[in-house]
Structure formats: C-alpha cells, structure tokens
Design a protein around this motif. Structure first.
Motif, mmCIF file in Angstrom:
data_model
loop_
_atom_site.group_PDB
_atom_site.id
_atom_site.type_symbol
_atom_site.label_atom_id
_atom_site.label_comp_id
_atom_site.label_asym_id
_atom_site.label_seq_id
_atom_site.Cartn_x
_atom_site.Cartn_y
_atom_site.Cartn_z
ATOM 1 N N ILE A 1 1.156 -1.113 0.058
ATOM 2 C CA ILE A 1 -0.301 -0.288 -0.130
ATOM 3 C C ILE A 1 0.688 1.791 -0.378
ATOM 4 O O ILE A 1 0.879 2.543 -0.603
ATOM 5 N N THR A 2 1.754 1.338 0.752
ATOM 6 C CA THR A 2 2.721 2.625 1.103
ATOM 7 C C THR A 2 3.714 2.946 -0.237
ATOM 8 O O THR A 2 3.615 4.158 -0.597
ATOM 9 N N ILE A 3 4.485 2.094 -1.307
ATOM 10 C CA ILE A 3 5.319 1.919 -2.307
ATOM 11 C C ILE A 3 4.303 2.718 -3.178
ATOM 12 O O ILE A 3 4.752 4.138 -3.607
ATOM 13 N N PRO A 4 3.062 2.281 -3.678
ATOM 14 C CA PRO A 4 2.382 2.821 -5.045
ATOM 15 C C PRO A 4 1.835 3.855 -4.455
ATOM 16 O O PRO A 4 1.321 4.803 -4.785
ATOM 17 N N GLY A 5 1.423 4.095 -2.853
ATOM 18 C CA GLY A 5 0.656 4.992 -2.610
ATOM 19 C C GLY A 5 1.694 6.073 -2.186
ATOM 20 O O GLY A 5 0.971 7.932 -2.627
ATOM 21 N N VAL A 6 2.527 6.389 -1.903
ATOM 22 C CA VAL A 6 3.810 7.246 -2.139
ATOM 23 C C VAL A 6 4.059 7.716 -3.309
ATOM 24 O O VAL A 6 4.941 8.978 -3.818
ATOM 25 N N LEU A 7 4.079 6.533 -4.140
ATOM 26 C CA LEU A 7 4.656 7.359 -5.360
ATOM 27 C C LEU A 7 3.635 8.376 -6.476
ATOM 28 O O LEU A 7 3.775 8.974 -6.925
ATOM 29 N N LEU A 8 2.611 7.029 -6.224
ATOM 30 C CA LEU A 8 1.293 8.316 -6.808
ATOM 31 C C LEU A 8 1.053 9.539 -6.278
ATOM 32 O O LEU A 8 0.626 10.814 -6.886
ATOM 33 N N ASN A 9 0.882 9.776 -5.108
ATOM 34 C CA ASN A 9 0.907 10.678 -3.919
ATOM 35 C C ASN A 9 2.081 11.990 -4.164
ATOM 36 O O ASN A 9 1.412 13.232 -4.580
ATOM 37 N N PHE B 1 3.678 12.326 -6.910
ATOM 38 C CA PHE B 1 3.785 12.014 -9.048
ATOM 39 C C PHE B 1 2.734 13.251 -8.767
ATOM 40 O O PHE B 1 2.937 14.198 -9.843
ATOM 41 N N LEU B 2 1.530 13.380 -8.281
ATOM 42 C CA LEU B 2 0.344 14.023 -8.611
ATOM 43 C C LEU B 2 0.515 15.647 -7.838
ATOM 44 O O LEU B 2 0.345 16.768 -8.465
ATOM 45 N N SER B 3 1.445 15.406 -6.957
ATOM 46 C CA SER B 3 1.351 16.402 -6.137
ATOM 47 C C SER B 3 2.317 18.283 -6.932
ATOM 48 O O SER B 3 2.225 18.975 -6.848
ATOM 49 N N ALA B 4 3.534 16.921 -7.205
ATOM 50 C CA ALA B 4 4.447 17.683 -8.153
ATOM 51 C C ALA B 4 4.149 18.153 -9.701
ATOM 52 O O ALA B 4 3.848 19.116 -10.247
ATOM 53 N N LEU B 5 3.232 17.655 -9.921
ATOM 54 C CA LEU B 5 2.556 18.256 -11.262
ATOM 55 C C LEU B 5 1.423 19.579 -10.961
ATOM 56 O O LEU B 5 1.726 20.247 -11.643
ATOM 57 N N THR B 6 1.480 18.879 -9.856
ATOM 58 C CA THR B 6 -0.073 20.150 -9.340
ATOM 59 C C THR B 6 0.768 21.300 -9.126
ATOM 60 O O THR B 6 0.629 22.748 -9.957
ATOM 61 N N ALA B 7 2.053 21.035 -8.140
ATOM 62 C CA ALA B 7 2.688 22.882 -7.889
ATOM 63 C C ALA B 7 2.991 22.214 -9.137
ATOM 64 O O ALA B 7 3.414 24.118 -8.980
ATOM 65 N N TYR B 8 3.589 22.441 -10.228
ATOM 66 C CA TYR B 8 4.777 23.088 -11.894
ATOM 67 C C TYR B 8 3.957 23.369 -12.150
ATOM 68 O O TYR B 8 3.610 24.343 -12.788
ATOM 69 N N GLY B 9 2.176 22.836 -12.334
ATOM 70 C CA GLY B 9 1.462 23.647 -13.089
ATOM 71 C C GLY B 9 0.931 25.036 -12.592
ATOM 72 O O GLY B 9 0.863 26.420 -13.353
ATOM 73 N N PHE B 10 1.147 25.318 -10.967
ATOM 74 C CA PHE B 10 0.830 26.307 -10.324
ATOM 75 C C PHE B 10 2.128 27.476 -10.580
ATOM 76 O O PHE B 10 2.118 28.621 -10.281
ATOM 77 N N ALA B 11 3.284 27.144 -10.616
ATOM 78 C CA ALA B 11 5.038 27.163 -10.310
ATOM 79 C C ALA B 11 5.298 27.878 -12.354
ATOM 80 O O ALA B 11 5.432 29.496 -12.212
ATOM 81 N N VAL C 1 -6.958 2.271 -0.698
ATOM 82 C CA VAL C 1 -6.784 2.984 0.114
ATOM 83 C C VAL C 1 -5.505 3.776 -0.755
ATOM 84 O O VAL C 1 -4.571 4.734 -0.079
ATOM 85 N N ILE C 2 -4.344 2.131 -1.722
ATOM 86 C CA ILE C 2 -3.124 3.313 -2.274
ATOM 87 C C ILE C 2 -3.869 4.579 -2.946
ATOM 88 O O ILE C 2 -3.916 6.165 -2.669
ATOM 89 N N LEU C 3 -5.608 4.548 -3.709
ATOM 90 C CA LEU C 3 -5.568 5.623 -4.509
ATOM 91 C C LEU C 3 -6.534 6.904 -3.541
ATOM 92 O O LEU C 3 -5.360 8.253 -3.638
#
Length: 276
Positions: free
Chosen positions: A75-83, A85-95, A141-143
């Motif tokens: 659960i943790t490894i794919p959850g961290v990778l997804l979190n 990745f999506l957070s970086a995409l969101t932050a880069y878009g706003f930046a 839980v991962i999603l």
C-alpha cells in the motif's frame, strides 16, 4: 571564555534533550525483548534479563505480522509514488503556467487545509461503501492515499519550483522537449531534495495511518501493521511486550527511509525549500 561556557551549556542541553527523546524508544525496544513476567518488575529492568526474541518470532508467524508487513509495503510504496507524482504535477502547474483565475484556484486549494481531515472521513466512507468492490480492497487505500494531502504538498513544492531557473527549461524546450519531458527529465532531477522531503512526509503519513485503512480493510488478510498492532490489545489484558515488538517492526522501515533521505531533507531546509 563566555563563548566556551555557552557552547558547553548548549551541548549539554542538546545531549539531555536527545536522551529525553531517545529513552522512550529505548524502553520500547527493551520491553519488546522481555518475557511477560518481567514487563512490570519493580525496579524496572533497563537491561532485559533474560533477553529474548521470542516476541518477534511469535507475532511474525503466529500473529501474521509477516502478512501485515507485506500489506503495508504494497500500500505504502505505490501510494507514496502516486502522491508525490500528483503533488509535483499540481505544484509545477501553479508555479510555471498561467491560466484564468490561477491565484484564486490556488487560494481555494490552500483554504482546504483549514478543514480537518477527520471531517471528510464520513462522506468519503459513505461514497466508497456504495461501491462494494472498493470495500476491503487495498487499491482503494492506495488511491485515497495518493490524492490525500495534495493541497499542502502543492503549497510546499510550488515555492521550490518557482526558485528553479527558467533558462534551463527554456533551453530544453528549444531542443524539442515537450512539457512533460521538461517536467520529468529537467525539473524533477533539479527538485530532488524537495521531492525526497515530500516522499519522507508522505511515507510517514501512509505507513502510520490506522483509522482509514481500518475502515476499508475489513478482512484480516488485508490488514496493515497499525491495524495488526491494535489487534494485539486484548479485551481484558494488554501484552505490552508483544505490542512493543510489533511497534519496533513498524518503526524500523521509517528509520531506514529517514536515514537514506535525510541529506535531502536537510538540504531542502538549508536552501529555503520550506517557504511557509
């Protein structure tokens, strides 16, 4: 002379503070090595006699902690990778990008931080419970872990991305890179300290989470380590030696991850990546 005394005082204060912080972990570790009869001896044993690893062997095999550990990793490894990745995409878009109502949307995103996460548990559970295949499913839980905390993470990463030189990205664009290639091959490597720091925080949040997985993962075969540790608590008795042994198993990966990525965490703080 005054400077020497001050340095000595600061050093002594740091040593005392470190001992106060470390002692609970030390007590937890030595208790995990004790037999049940020696847990509450007076005076307490600060060095277990006799020391035994039977508690670890028991919970790993008899209490299914091997399966719980595997579930937590799955659960943790794919959850961290997804979190991340999506957070970086969101932050880069706003930046980096301009779009209508950009600052207003970002402000609304940040405003969600004022809402306690526990308030969202009930509506989230009601929605998911309507779809039976999502219940007792590790993918759920991962999603949910992958999309949780994106508002804070985007706030955390946006300042770091804005501090990166645009000239490198513009050069890559001239060389024929598209937007995603620039993000993946240029921005992410340059933001490695901030990404690693975010990975540590995300790992801690997902690995240690008890409440949400306990609602979704109903069958014992899918339980994670925090759920398994709580299950060791009996109705009338608490076997602290077993609970502490399970807790030590859960703590070890956290310590390993921190030591592997701590240099990036320190670098992020030193370079002003935490712009609150």
């Amino acid at each position: 002379m005054k400077k020497q005394l001050m340095n000595t005082f600061v050093f002594a204060a740091l040593v005392v503070g470190a001992m106060v912080m470390i002692f609970p972990f030390y007590y937890m570790f030595i208790t995990s090595l004790k037999q049940a009869a020696y847990v509450f001896t007076i005076p307490p044993q600060l060095i277990p006699k006799p020391a035994t690893f039977e508690n670890y062997a028991f919970i790993w095999k008899e209490a299914d902690f091997g399966q719980y550990f595997l579930n937590s990793v799955m659960i943790t490894i794919p959850g961290v990778l997804l979190n991340v990745f999506l957070s970086a995409l969101t932050a880069y878009g706003f930046a980096r990008y301009r779009f209508p109502l950009k600052e207003m949307v970002f402000s609304l995103l940040i405003a969600t931080l004022s809402v306690p996460g526990l308030l969202l548990i009930i509506p989230q559970f009601q929605i998911i419970s309507k779809f039976k295949f999502l219940m007792d499913n590790k993918l759920t839980v991962i999603l949910t872990a992958g999309i949780s905390g994106i508002a804070f993470n985007a706030f955390f990463l946006r300042g770091f991305f804005e501090g990166l030189p645009k000239e490198i990205e513009e050069s890559a664009e001239i060389d024929g890179c598209n937007a995603f290639q620039i993000f993946w091959h240029i921005v992410i490597p340059m933001a490695r300290p901030a990404i690693a720091t975010l990975a540590i925080m995300s790992f801690l949040g997902i690995w240690d989470d008890y409440f949400w997985p306990s609602l979704i993962l109903q069958s014992k075969h899918n339980w994670t380590l925090p759920i398994g540790i709580m299950a060791l608590k009996g109705q009338h008795t608490v076997r602290w030696n077993l609970i502490f042994a399970g807790t030590m198993i859960a703590v070890v990966p956290v310590i390993i991850i921190y030591f592997l990525l701590q240099k990036y965490f320190v670098k992020t703080v030193a370079e002003g990546g935490l712009k609150f």
